[in-house]
Scaffold this motif. Structure first.
Motif, PDB file in Angstrom:
ATOM      1  N   LEU A 182      -5.025   1.830  -1.563  1.00 43.90           N
ATOM      2  CA  LEU A 182      -5.078   1.242  -0.220  1.00 43.90           C
ATOM      3  C   LEU A 182      -5.737  -0.131  -0.208  1.00 43.90           C
ATOM      4  CD1 LEU A 182      -6.056   4.382   1.923  1.00 43.90           C
ATOM      5  CD2 LEU A 182      -3.817   3.263   1.785  1.00 43.90           C
ATOM      6  N   PHE A 183      -6.701  -0.329  -1.099  1.00 43.48           N
ATOM      7  CA  PHE A 183      -7.475  -1.571  -1.052  1.00 43.48           C
ATOM      8  C   PHE A 183      -7.397  -2.375  -2.348  1.00 43.48           C
ATOM      9  CE2 PHE A 183      -9.557   1.490   1.793  1.00 43.48           C
ATOM     10  CZ  PHE A 183      -9.442   0.800   3.002  1.00 43.48           C
ATOM     11  N   ARG A 207       0.808  -1.217   0.000  1.00 44.97           N
ATOM     12  CA  ARG A 207       0.000   0.000   0.000  1.00 44.97           C
ATOM     13  C   ARG A 207       0.844   1.271   0.000  1.00 44.97           C
ATOM     14  NH1 ARG A 207      -4.485  -1.532   4.652  1.00 44.97           N
ATOM     15  NH2 ARG A 207      -5.602  -3.160   3.459  1.00 44.97           N
ATOM     16  N   MET A 211      -8.950  11.162  -4.531  1.00 49.32           N
ATOM     17  CA  MET A 211      -9.698  10.399  -3.527  1.00 49.32           C
ATOM     18  C   MET A 211      -9.964   8.962  -3.984  1.00 49.32           C
ATOM     19  SD  MET A 211     -12.373  13.187  -1.906  1.00 49.32           S
ATOM     20  CE  MET A 211     -13.024  13.750  -3.486  1.00 49.32           C
ATOM     21  N   VAL A 212     -10.377   8.812  -5.254  1.00 54.10           N
ATOM     22  CA  VAL A 212     -10.671   7.478  -5.764  1.00 54.10           C
ATOM     23  C   VAL A 212      -9.399   6.639  -5.875  1.00 54.10           C
ATOM     24  CG1 VAL A 212     -11.529   6.171  -7.748  1.00 54.10           C
ATOM     25  CG2 VAL A 212     -12.735   8.223  -6.992  1.00 54.10           C
ATOM     26  N   ASN A 213      -8.333   7.236  -6.413  1.00 52.57           N
ATOM     27  CA  ASN A 213      -7.084   6.499  -6.566  1.00 52.57           C
ATOM     28  C   ASN A 213      -6.450   6.160  -5.228  1.00 52.57           C
ATOM     29  OD1 ASN A 213      -6.672   6.085  -9.390  1.00 52.57           O
ATOM     30  ND2 ASN A 213      -6.281   8.264  -9.641  1.00 52.57           N
ATOM     31  N   LEU A 214      -6.659   7.002  -4.223  1.00 54.02           N
ATOM     32  CA  LEU A 214      -6.152   6.696  -2.887  1.00 54.02           C
ATOM     33  C   LEU A 214      -6.828   5.438  -2.350  1.00 54.02           C
ATOM     34  CD1 LEU A 214      -4.447   7.411  -0.429  1.00 54.02           C
ATOM     35  CD2 LEU A 214      -6.332   8.880   0.361  1.00 54.02           C
ATOM     36  N   LEU A 215      -8.152   5.361  -2.509  1.00 50.41           N
ATOM     37  CA  LEU A 215      -8.885   4.170  -2.061  1.00 50.41           C
ATOM     38  C   LEU A 215      -8.439   2.938  -2.839  1.00 50.41           C
ATOM     39  CD1 LEU A 215     -12.494   5.638  -1.685  1.00 50.41           C
ATOM     40  CD2 LEU A 215     -10.903   5.005   0.144  1.00 50.41           C
TER      41      LEU A 215
END
Length: 212
Positions: free
Chosen positions: A170-171, A37, A163-167
């Motif tokens: 991370l996941f 991550r 925001m979308v790419n961070l999620l």
């Protein structure tokens, strides 16, 4: 100032952009799965930096276009609509691959992760075409400075994308595993995305020309 409803529609278009598989998504997912991550988030820093290249290039260029060649709006409008239709086809065409089929990447240093993220984003044709063809459809000279409106749209796109790419970073592993175990939902997602992209293309084609 761009009306709130137009800004929300643009934010939705930006969301569709980031959810449509492309070089940025493939790189971040592959990096997150292969190196963890932290590597994915570090790579995202470079990707976001690359967005600013597109933002300032488009803001300066569109200002000149709207001032010098008003009829260019029609060209950009149809180019944007055709591009969205192409994205819709890419989502639903037979044999379309899932972006969660990660590539095998060797571990890299923090500096290289940021650099590769930046280059992947700055040289991403999907982002470039979005800024040059979809971007202008939400700019109206009568609402004020074209440059200021471009910056507002650009920061909206960057915020949504971050925001979308961070999620995703991370996941990535969890999401990839879920889709592997639930392939039907991957197909549903693809067709839904294709439908919405096609609908947005039709909206652009029906949009009346905006006067300067």
């Amino acid at each position: 100032m761009i009306p709130l409803n137009e800004l929300l529609i643009f934010a939705a278009a930006s969301l569709l952009l980031v959810l449509t598989p492309g070089p940025n998504m493939l790189y971040l997912i592959s990096r997150s799965i292969c190196q963890g991550r932290k590597a994915g988030v570090v790579s995202l820093v470079g990707v976001v930096a690359g967005f600013f290249v597109h933002l300032f290039a488009a803001a300066a260029g569109l200002t000149a276009v709207f001032l010098a060649v008003p009829m260019a709006y029609e060209v950009l409008k149809w180019a944007g609509a055709l591009y969205l239709l192409w994205l819709a086809w890419q989502a639903v065409k037979p044999g379309a691959r899932s972006p969660f089929e990660a590539q095998q990447l060797p571990p890299d240093s923090t500096r290289k992760l940021v650099t590769m993220g930046f280059l992947t984003s700055a040289l991403n044709p999907k982002i470039a075409v979005f800024y040059l063809s979809v971007f202008p459809q939400f700019i109206t000279p009568e609402h004020g400075s074209v440059f200021t409106q471009s910056l507002m749209l650009g920061f909206t796109q960057i915020s949504v994308s971050f925001m979308v790419n961070l999620l995703i970073s991370l996941f990535a592993a969890t999401i990839a595993g879920w889709f592997i175990n639930n392939p039907t939902w991957l197909s549903v997602q693809r067709y839904f995305m294709g439908f919405v992209l096609a609908a947005l293309a039709v909206r652009l084609m029906l949009e009346q020309r905006r006067s300067a």
